[in-house]
Design a protein around this motif. Structure first.
Motif, short mmCIF file in Angstrom:
data_model
loop_
_atom_site.label_atom_id
_atom_site.label_comp_id
_atom_site.label_asym_id
_atom_site.label_seq_id
_atom_site.Cartn_x
_atom_site.Cartn_y
_atom_site.Cartn_z
N MET A 183 0.80 -1.20 0.00
CA MET A 183 0.00 0.00 0.00
C MET A 183 0.85 1.27 0.00
O MET A 183 0.36 2.34 -0.31
CB MET A 183 -0.94 0.01 1.20
N ASP A 184 2.10 1.17 0.37
CA ASP A 184 2.97 2.34 0.36
C ASP A 184 3.06 2.96 -1.03
O ASP A 184 3.12 4.17 -1.16
CB ASP A 184 4.36 1.99 0.86
N LEU A 185 3.07 2.11 -2.04
CA LEU A 185 3.13 2.60 -3.42
C LEU A 185 1.94 3.51 -3.71
O LEU A 185 2.09 4.60 -4.26
CB LEU A 185 3.16 1.44 -4.40
N PHE A 186 0.75 3.10 -3.31
CA PHE A 186 -0.43 3.90 -3.59
C PHE A 186 -0.50 5.16 -2.74
O PHE A 186 -1.00 6.18 -3.18
CB PHE A 186 -1.70 3.05 -3.47
N ASN A 187 0.03 5.10 -1.53
CA ASN A 187 0.10 6.32 -0.73
C ASN A 187 1.02 7.33 -1.40
O ASN A 187 0.73 8.53 -1.43
CB ASN A 187 0.59 6.01 0.69
N GLU A 188 2.13 6.86 -1.95
CA GLU A 188 3.05 7.75 -2.67
C GLU A 188 2.40 8.32 -3.93
O GLU A 188 2.53 9.50 -4.23
CB GLU A 188 4.34 6.99 -3.03
N ILE A 189 1.68 7.49 -4.67
CA ILE A 189 0.99 7.95 -5.88
C ILE A 189 -0.07 8.99 -5.50
O ILE A 189 -0.18 10.02 -6.16
CB ILE A 189 0.35 6.76 -6.64
N ARG A 190 -0.82 8.74 -4.44
CA ARG A 190 -1.82 9.70 -3.99
C ARG A 190 -1.18 11.06 -3.68
O ARG A 190 -1.70 12.10 -4.05
CB ARG A 190 -2.52 9.19 -2.74
N LYS A 191 -0.05 11.01 -2.98
CA LYS A 191 0.63 12.25 -2.61
C LYS A 191 1.16 13.00 -3.83
O LYS A 191 0.97 14.21 -3.96
CB LYS A 191 1.79 11.96 -1.66
N ARG A 192 1.82 12.29 -4.71
CA ARG A 192 2.47 12.94 -5.86
C ARG A 192 1.48 13.45 -6.90
O ARG A 192 1.70 14.48 -7.52
CB ARG A 192 3.43 11.96 -6.55
N PHE A 193 0.44 12.69 -7.15
CA PHE A 193 -0.45 13.00 -8.27
C PHE A 193 -1.88 13.33 -7.86
O PHE A 193 -2.76 13.44 -8.71
CB PHE A 193 -0.47 11.84 -9.27
N SER A 194 -2.14 13.45 -6.57
CA SER A 194 -3.48 13.73 -6.06
C SER A 194 -4.51 12.77 -6.66
O SER A 194 -5.56 13.19 -7.16
CB SER A 194 -3.88 15.18 -6.37
N MET A 195 -4.18 11.47 -6.61
CA MET A 195 -5.07 10.44 -7.16
C MET A 195 -5.63 9.59 -6.03
O MET A 195 -4.96 9.35 -5.04
CB MET A 195 -4.30 9.54 -8.14
N ASP A 196 -6.85 9.13 -6.21
CA ASP A 196 -7.44 8.22 -5.25
C ASP A 196 -7.79 6.92 -5.98
O ASP A 196 -8.15 6.95 -7.16
CB ASP A 196 -8.70 8.85 -4.63
N TRP A 197 -7.66 5.81 -5.29
CA TRP A 197 -7.85 4.50 -5.91
C TRP A 197 -8.90 3.70 -5.14
O TRP A 197 -8.84 3.63 -3.92
CB TRP A 197 -6.55 3.71 -5.89
N GLN A 198 -9.79 3.04 -5.87
CA GLN A 198 -10.68 2.07 -5.25
C GLN A 198 -9.88 0.79 -5.04
O GLN A 198 -8.93 0.51 -5.77
CB GLN A 198 -11.88 1.79 -6.15
N LEU A 199 -10.27 -0.01 -4.06
CA LEU A 199 -9.54 -1.22 -3.72
C LEU A 199 -9.39 -2.18 -4.91
O LEU A 199 -8.30 -2.70 -5.15
CB LEU A 199 -10.17 -1.93 -2.53
N PRO A 200 -10.44 -2.43 -5.71
CA PRO A 200 -10.26 -3.32 -6.87
C PRO A 200 -9.23 -2.78 -7.87
O PRO A 200 -8.47 -3.55 -8.47
CB PRO A 200 -11.65 -3.40 -7.51
N ALA A 201 -9.20 -1.47 -8.03
CA ALA A 201 -8.21 -0.88 -8.92
C ALA A 201 -6.80 -1.03 -8.36
O ALA A 201 -5.85 -1.30 -9.10
CB ALA A 201 -8.52 0.60 -9.16
N GLN A 202 -6.65 -0.89 -7.05
CA GLN A 202 -5.34 -1.10 -6.41
C GLN A 202 -4.87 -2.53 -6.62
O GLN A 202 -3.71 -2.75 -6.95
CB GLN A 202 -5.42 -0.81 -4.91
N THR A 203 -5.76 -3.47 -6.42
CA THR A 203 -5.42 -4.89 -6.58
C THR A 203 -4.98 -5.17 -8.01
O THR A 203 -3.96 -5.83 -8.24
CB THR A 203 -6.63 -5.77 -6.21
N ALA A 204 -5.72 -4.66 -8.97
CA ALA A 204 -5.36 -4.86 -10.38
C ALA A 204 -4.02 -4.21 -10.69
O ALA A 204 -3.19 -4.79 -11.39
CB ALA A 204 -6.45 -4.29 -11.28
N MET A 205 -3.78 -3.02 -10.16
CA MET A 205 -2.52 -2.32 -10.40
C MET A 205 -1.35 -3.07 -9.79
O MET A 205 -0.29 -3.17 -10.38
CB MET A 205 -2.59 -0.89 -9.87
N PHE A 206 -1.52 -3.61 -8.58
CA PHE A 206 -0.47 -4.40 -7.96
C PHE A 206 -0.09 -5.60 -8.83
O PHE A 206 1.08 -5.91 -9.01
CB PHE A 206 -0.88 -4.90 -6.57
#
Length: 72
Positions: free
Chosen positions: A1-24
């Motif tokens: 989840m650290d990756l998505f926290n970093e993405i959220r911070k850098r790009f002001s993006m929010d992710w739904q859990l299914p999208a996070q799972t697919a991205m992982f």
């Protein structure tokens, strides 16, 4: 989840859990392909260790990354 926290911070993006799972899964597969390619490059050069030449071969089509690597 650290990756998505970093993405959220850098790009002001929010992710739904299914999208996070697919991205992982996508990232995991990309890392596997990358490692296999670099391992193949080093074996072709008759080396047992991956070095920056292998990384440069991997990114040879991405000029901006290659340029940054060559400047360092």
């Amino acid at each position: 989840m650290d990756l998505f926290n970093e993405i959220r911070k850098r790009f002001s993006m929010d992710w739904q859990l299914p999208a996070q799972t697919a991205m992982f899964k996508l990232i995991e597969e990309q890392v596997k392909w990358t490692c296999r390619d670099m391992e193949s490059f080093s074996k072709h050069a008759k080396r047992s260790t991956i070095n920056t030449d292998d990384v440069k071969l991997l990114v040879r089509r991405n000029w901006s990354i290659l340029d940054q690597m060559e400047r360092q």
